[in-house]
Write a protein that holds these residues in place. Structure first.
Motif, mmCIF file in Angstrom:
data_model
loop_
_atom_site.group_PDB
_atom_site.id
_atom_site.type_symbol
_atom_site.label_atom_id
_atom_site.label_comp_id
_atom_site.label_asym_id
_atom_site.label_seq_id
_atom_site.Cartn_x
_atom_site.Cartn_y
_atom_site.Cartn_z
ATOM 1 N N PRO A 66 -3.749 0.142 0.853
ATOM 2 C CA PRO A 66 -4.449 -0.190 2.048
ATOM 3 C C PRO A 66 -5.423 0.839 2.306
ATOM 4 O O PRO A 66 -5.216 1.785 3.611
ATOM 5 N N ASN A 94 -4.546 6.299 4.023
ATOM 6 C CA ASN A 94 -3.498 5.570 4.505
ATOM 7 C C ASN A 94 -3.901 3.895 5.820
ATOM 8 O O ASN A 94 -3.815 5.146 6.874
ATOM 9 N N ALA A 95 -4.285 3.542 5.360
ATOM 10 C CA ALA A 95 -4.974 2.631 7.161
ATOM 11 C C ALA A 95 -4.289 1.850 7.297
ATOM 12 O O ALA A 95 -4.298 1.267 8.519
ATOM 13 N N GLU A 96 -2.871 1.541 7.064
ATOM 14 C CA GLU A 96 -1.838 0.857 7.572
ATOM 15 C C GLU A 96 -0.824 2.360 8.243
ATOM 16 O O GLU A 96 -0.895 1.571 9.206
ATOM 17 N N ALA A 136 -8.056 0.788 -3.712
ATOM 18 C CA ALA A 136 -8.628 -0.983 -3.833
ATOM 19 C C ALA A 136 -8.660 -1.339 -4.468
ATOM 20 O O ALA A 136 -7.914 -2.693 -4.095
#
Length: 347
Positions: A242, A136-138, A237
């Motif tokens: 994210p 989770n890039a957030e 994606a």
């Protein structure tokens, strides 16, 4: 192979893809989904129809059915299973000279002995993918996924996952303990990888079984980072999640690879077996395979799709070592499978 006059078993009849147009001189034993016509369109153009397909759930099931007497002409298996199948005597070598794309097959997928011609071509790679860390890039800082040691990080306890797949699990463990070629792993390296898997076991929420399951767990927030196949971040994606996909971890990344074996007792057309393999390797098949998350083993056809398409599919170039999940000895694979089952059970 000789010309087939009958399928040979009632099970085969029950599970054969119903198609009046099926080419009756080739039976392909495969995973569901690989019957997609676009994957082998040149074969259809040449013979007027697809081969006949029969499906299995996993390779062990396929192996047991074949040992019990079911006959196919070509069977789709992944590299780690090849020695077991070869030792059983149910497969025979392919003729390199009849594989049209042989010279442009990715050498990393073939293995040096096979490429050099010093080993029989018992298995032809057709499709491959990458296994790396989706996250989770957030909520997960990039520096936390710079190393595979995120799986040992207590801050993520209960929010991590790896596949319920011995090959992917040991690819991760070998990389994490400094091994990038498992084909000649020593006893000490095996023990270190096993100890590492045992160490991360308490940190894992689960061992995921299929891509849809882990994608859902990540989308829900239950899993923050996972060792996954490249199709998972692509699917996430597409849903607007994210997701990051870190393939350039310090220790390296992994590539899984699958292809087809030539069955020794197949009753169908040997010529059509080669036509099918050549169709899978054809340039026109590369795009449909990539759209479904698979890279073609024909590197020339793959590169022709362009860097942007490869990167979007999670198959772009990396700058770190790559552990290719090439065939290993049957003894080594069985030892890893036994240890993995014990670890999953908490031992």
């Amino acid at each position: 192979m000789t010309n087939r006059t009958a399928l040979g078993t009632a099970m085969a009849l029950a599970l054969t893809v119903p198609s009046l147009a099926a080419a009756q001189d080739l039976l392909v034993f495969d995973y569901s989904g690989f019957e997609t016509p676009e994957f082998h369109q040149p074969f259809i153009d040449q013979h007027g129809a697809s081969p006949e397909f029969v499906f299995f759930g996993d390779e062990d099931e396929a192996f047991q059915r074949l040992l019990a007497g079911f006959r196919s002409d070509v069977t789709h298996i992944c590299a780690g299973s090849v020695p077991r199948w070869q030792e059983s005597g149910i497969i025979e070598a392919w003729d390199r000279s009849r594989i049209d794309a042989y010279e442009t097959l990715n050498s990393d997928l073939l293995g040096s002995d096979v490429r050099a011609g010093s080993a029989d071509l018992m298995w032809v790679p057709t499709d491959f993918g990458s296994t790396a860390i989706a996250y989770n890039a957030e909520t997960v800082p990039a520096e936390d996924v710079a190393s595979l040691q995120i799986f040992t990080n207590p801050a993520y306890a209960g929010r991590l996952s790896i596949p319920d797949n011995v090959d992917d699990a040991y690819a991760l463990a070998y990389l994490a303990t400094g091994v990038t070629d498992w084909t000649n792993a020593t006893d000490e390296q095996f023990e270190a990888a096993t100890a590492w898997l045992r160490q991360i076991h308490p940190n894992l929420l689960n061992y995921w079984v299929d891509p849809g399951e882990i994608a859902q767990l990540m989308a829900s927030g239950q899993v923050q980072a996972a060792w996954v196949w490249n199709e998972v971040p692509v699917a996430l994606a597409d849903e607007g999640f994210p997701v990051g996909f870190q393939r350039n971890t310090t220790e390296g990344t992994s590539v899984w690879l699958c292809g087809y074996v030539n069955m020794a007792n197949g009753e169908g057309s040997e010529d059509q077996a080669y036509d099918f393999i050549n169709a899978m390797h054809a340039e026109v098949s590369a795009g449909p395979l990539l759209d479904n998350g698979f890279g073609t083993a024909n590197d020339a056809a793959l590169q022709a799709l362009g860097a942007e398409a490869l990167e979007a599919a999670g198959l772009g170039p990396v700058t770190v070592p790559v552990l290719a999940q090439l065939p290993m000895s049957n003894e080594q694979r069985e030892r890893q499978a036994e240890a993995f089952e014990r670890i999953k059970s908490g031992f």
